[in-house]
Design a protein around this motif. Structure first.
Motif, PDB file in Angstrom:
ATOM      1  N   ALA A 193      10.928   4.662 -20.019  1.00  0.00           N
ATOM      2  CA  ALA A 193      10.560   3.436 -19.307  1.00  0.00           C
ATOM      3  C   ALA A 193       9.100   3.143 -19.608  1.00  0.00           C
ATOM      4  N   THR A 194       8.838   2.034 -20.273  1.00  0.00           N
ATOM      5  CA  THR A 194       7.482   1.666 -20.689  1.00  0.00           C
ATOM      6  C   THR A 194       6.935   0.558 -19.800  1.00  0.00           C
ATOM      7  N   GLN A 195       5.704   0.721 -19.347  1.00  0.00           N
ATOM      8  CA  GLN A 195       5.079  -0.327 -18.559  1.00  0.00           C
ATOM      9  C   GLN A 195       4.458  -1.331 -19.510  1.00  0.00           C
ATOM     10  N   ALA A 196       5.118  -2.491 -19.651  1.00  0.00           N
ATOM     11  CA  ALA A 196       4.681  -3.512 -20.588  1.00  0.00           C
ATOM     12  C   ALA A 196       3.544  -4.362 -20.038  1.00  0.00           C
ATOM     13  N   LEU A 197       3.447  -4.426 -18.718  1.00  0.00           N
ATOM     14  CA  LEU A 197       2.404  -5.219 -18.063  1.00  0.00           C
ATOM     15  C   LEU A 197       1.865  -4.397 -16.895  1.00  0.00           C
ATOM     16  N   VAL A 198       0.554  -4.150 -16.909  1.00  0.00           N
ATOM     17  CA  VAL A 198      -0.053  -3.252 -15.919  1.00  0.00           C
ATOM     18  C   VAL A 198      -0.928  -4.039 -14.951  1.00  0.00           C
ATOM     19  N   LEU A 217       0.803  -1.218   0.000  1.00  0.00           N
ATOM     20  CA  LEU A 217       0.000   0.000   0.000  1.00  0.00           C
ATOM     21  C   LEU A 217       0.838   1.270   0.000  1.00  0.00           C
ATOM     22  N   GLN A 218       1.823   1.376   0.911  1.00  0.00           N
ATOM     23  CA  GLN A 218       2.590   2.610   1.038  1.00  0.00           C
ATOM     24  C   GLN A 218       3.550   2.828  -0.132  1.00  0.00           C
ATOM     25  N   LYS A 219       3.978   1.756  -0.760  1.00  0.00           N
ATOM     26  CA  LYS A 219       5.014   1.838  -1.790  1.00  0.00           C
ATOM     27  C   LYS A 219       4.445   1.870  -3.203  1.00  0.00           C
ATOM     28  N   ARG A 220       3.171   1.549  -3.350  1.00  0.00           N
ATOM     29  CA  ARG A 220       2.584   1.361  -4.675  1.00  0.00           C
ATOM     30  C   ARG A 220       2.752   2.581  -5.571  1.00  0.00           C
ATOM     31  N   LYS A 221       2.504   3.776  -5.038  1.00  0.00           N
ATOM     32  CA  LYS A 221       2.591   4.988  -5.846  1.00  0.00           C
ATOM     33  C   LYS A 221       4.014   5.293  -6.285  1.00  0.00           C
ATOM     34  N   ALA A 222       5.000   4.792  -5.542  1.00  0.00           N
ATOM     35  CA  ALA A 222       6.395   5.072  -5.869  1.00  0.00           C
ATOM     36  C   ALA A 222       6.960   4.128  -6.914  1.00  0.00           C
ATOM     37  N   LEU A 223       6.231   3.049  -7.229  1.00  0.00           N
ATOM     38  CA  LEU A 223       6.787   1.992  -8.061  1.00  0.00           C
ATOM     39  C   LEU A 223       7.116   2.472  -9.477  1.00  0.00           C
ATOM     40  N   THR A 224       6.251   3.286 -10.079  1.00  0.00           N
ATOM     41  CA  THR A 224       6.508   3.794 -11.434  1.00  0.00           C
ATOM     42  C   THR A 224       7.752   4.676 -11.451  1.00  0.00           C
ATOM     43  N   ASP A 225       7.908   5.519 -10.437  1.00  0.00           N
ATOM     44  CA  ASP A 225       9.098   6.369 -10.349  1.00  0.00           C
ATOM     45  C   ASP A 225      10.357   5.529 -10.156  1.00  0.00           C
ATOM     46  N   LEU A 226      10.261   4.472  -9.352  1.00  0.00           N
ATOM     47  CA  LEU A 226      11.408   3.595  -9.149  1.00  0.00           C
ATOM     48  C   LEU A 226      11.812   2.919 -10.457  1.00  0.00           C
ATOM     49  N   ALA A 227      10.822   2.425 -11.207  1.00  0.00           N
ATOM     50  CA  ALA A 227      11.114   1.771 -12.484  1.00  0.00           C
ATOM     51  C   ALA A 227      11.800   2.735 -13.443  1.00  0.00           C
ATOM     52  N   GLU A 228      11.323   3.962 -13.489  1.00  0.00           N
ATOM     53  CA  GLU A 228      11.942   4.964 -14.364  1.00  0.00           C
ATOM     54  C   GLU A 228      13.376   5.249 -13.941  1.00  0.00           C
ATOM     55  N   PHE A 229      13.598   5.352 -12.629  1.00  0.00           N
ATOM     56  CA  PHE A 229      14.955   5.594 -12.126  1.00  0.00           C
ATOM     57  C   PHE A 229      15.889   4.468 -12.548  1.00  0.00           C
ATOM     58  N   TYR A 230      15.479   3.224 -12.365  1.00  0.00           N
ATOM     59  CA  TYR A 230      16.342   2.091 -12.687  1.00  0.00           C
ATOM     60  C   TYR A 230      16.656   2.040 -14.181  1.00  0.00           C
ATOM     61  N   ILE A 231      15.643   2.205 -15.013  1.00  0.00           N
ATOM     62  CA  ILE A 231      15.828   2.043 -16.456  1.00  0.00           C
ATOM     63  C   ILE A 231      16.584   3.225 -17.064  1.00  0.00           C
ATOM     64  N   LEU A 232      16.141   4.455 -16.770  1.00  0.00           N
ATOM     65  CA  LEU A 232      16.813   5.619 -17.346  1.00  0.00           C
ATOM     66  C   LEU A 232      18.178   5.849 -16.700  1.00  0.00           C
TER      67      LEU A 232
END
Length: 357
Positions: A230-235, A173-188
């Motif tokens: 960073a593209t979300q291939a699976l949502v 719950l607390q981390k869910r909103k941060a997940l997209t930003d984390l993915a972008e950080f890792y990939i970019l």
């Protein structure tokens, strides 16, 4: 109101004192009643260096060593937000099951008929949670470091690679909103060398629903002026429904050995066609088992060997006697106030510099 929401509205100095207080009690093995697995603290520019300086200069010389070696934290230099990661037993057990399953499949590839795939797979392994530091765009704090730092829950990395190729994040719950930003950080941040970011969301309020998301690098735009995104291939693909049953309509986690590779490691990654899959049913079973095992631990249940003889125990004498840590809530609050006062006395004494060694 969530812990992260409360913390983000506190004054910066009080924020630092709360971070230090949590580190102290984690060091002492205390449980904090409102502890969340993902706690966010809003700092001001330069406060991270202030925090590090305080930890180093504190009268307890072991505090900095504990923070550096044992505390998992993320820092976004664009927003000056520091997040403390405090994984739950369910989180850790589930992550271990997923990681071991992938490792087992990689091991099988090493004994397969394709020599190219076998040679590649034998050099890929889990590296656990490692700190990744990348320079990011969008930092508005002039003169301060643009380097952000994150510690993913799990990683897979080739022995010759600089960056991991696969990232695993267990979300709640607390981390869910941060997940997209984390993915972008890792990939970019890795210039696209991180090939897949896997998000396993295991906590939906009042239900047993659990989902899988995957991000990957993609180049967009005309040739010669492409931009990496960073593209979300699976949502949020459901692998366990709200009642706790596997959703077999969805395939679960599907990777190929190519996802662990880049052209820096092998001239033509497309030849690595071997699949690594964990079905929705398997993911559901792993999560359900993790929940049951964690609950058993909390309730002190399970098989246990009885002591022999009289049942008496002989403890060694501690010399010198160790001071007992008080669990009294008033003492915890008093410690928080003392930390805040010490920080206030030192406020302004530390220049904004990047030094974390």
């Amino acid at each position: 109101m969530s812990d992260s929401t409360r913390d983000s509205k506190r004054p910066p100095l009080d924020q630092i004192s709360r971070i230090i207080n949590r580190v102290r009690h984690a060091q002492a093995g205390h449980n904090i009643q409102d502890q969340q697995p993902w706690c966010v603290f809003q700092l001001l520019p330069g406060d991270l260096e202030h925090l590090f300086s305080f930890l180093r200069d504190d009268e307890d010389e072991k505090l900095w060593s504990f923070f550096r070696d044992k505390v998992r934290y993320d820092y976004d230099s664009r927003t000056c937000r520091l997040s403390l990661r405090m994984p739950t037993p369910i989180h850790e057990i589930f992550l271990t099951s997923v990681t071991e399953n992938i490792r087992d499949q990689l091991k099988k590839i090493t004994t397969g008929t394709s020599r190219v795939a076998a040679d590649f797979a034998k050099n890929v392994d889990s590296k656990g949670s490692i700190a990744l530091k990348y320079e990011v765009d969008g930092t508005q704090n002039q003169g301060l470091s643009r380097v952000s730092r994150h510690e993913p829950d799990g990683t897979f990395k080739h022995r010759e690679a600089q960056d991991p190729s696969i990232i695993i994040e267990i979300s709640y719950l607390q981390k869910r909103k941060a997940l997209t930003d984390l993915a972008e950080f890792y990939i970019l941040g890795s210039d696209g060398n991180i090939q897949r970011v896997i998000g396993l969301d295991i906590e939906y309020k009042a239900t047993k629903r659990a989902t899988l998301s995957v991000w990957q690098p993609e180049y967009i735009g005309d040739e010669g002026s492409e931009e990496l995104v960073a593209t979300q291939a699976l949502v949020a693909q459901e692998f366990r429904d709200q009642d706790g049953n596997p959703n077999d309509k969805n395939p679960g986690l599907v990777l190929s050995l190519q996802d662990f590779a880049t052209e820096a490691l092998i001239e033509d990654p497309s030849v690595l066609t071997q699949q690594i899959t964990i079905s929705s049913s398997e993911l559901c079973s792993m999560l359900t088992s993790a929940e049951a095992e964690a609950k058993q631990g909390e309730e002190n249940r399970g098989k246990r060997m009885a002591m022999k003889g009289s049942g008496r125990k002989r403890w060694r004498t501690r010399t010198p006697p160790e001071e007992l840590d008080s669990d009294d809530e008033r003492e915890l609050l008093a410690e928080e106030e003392r930390a805040a006062k010490r920080i206030a006395r030192q406020d302004g004494a530390f220049p904004g510099r990047e030094r974390e060694k």
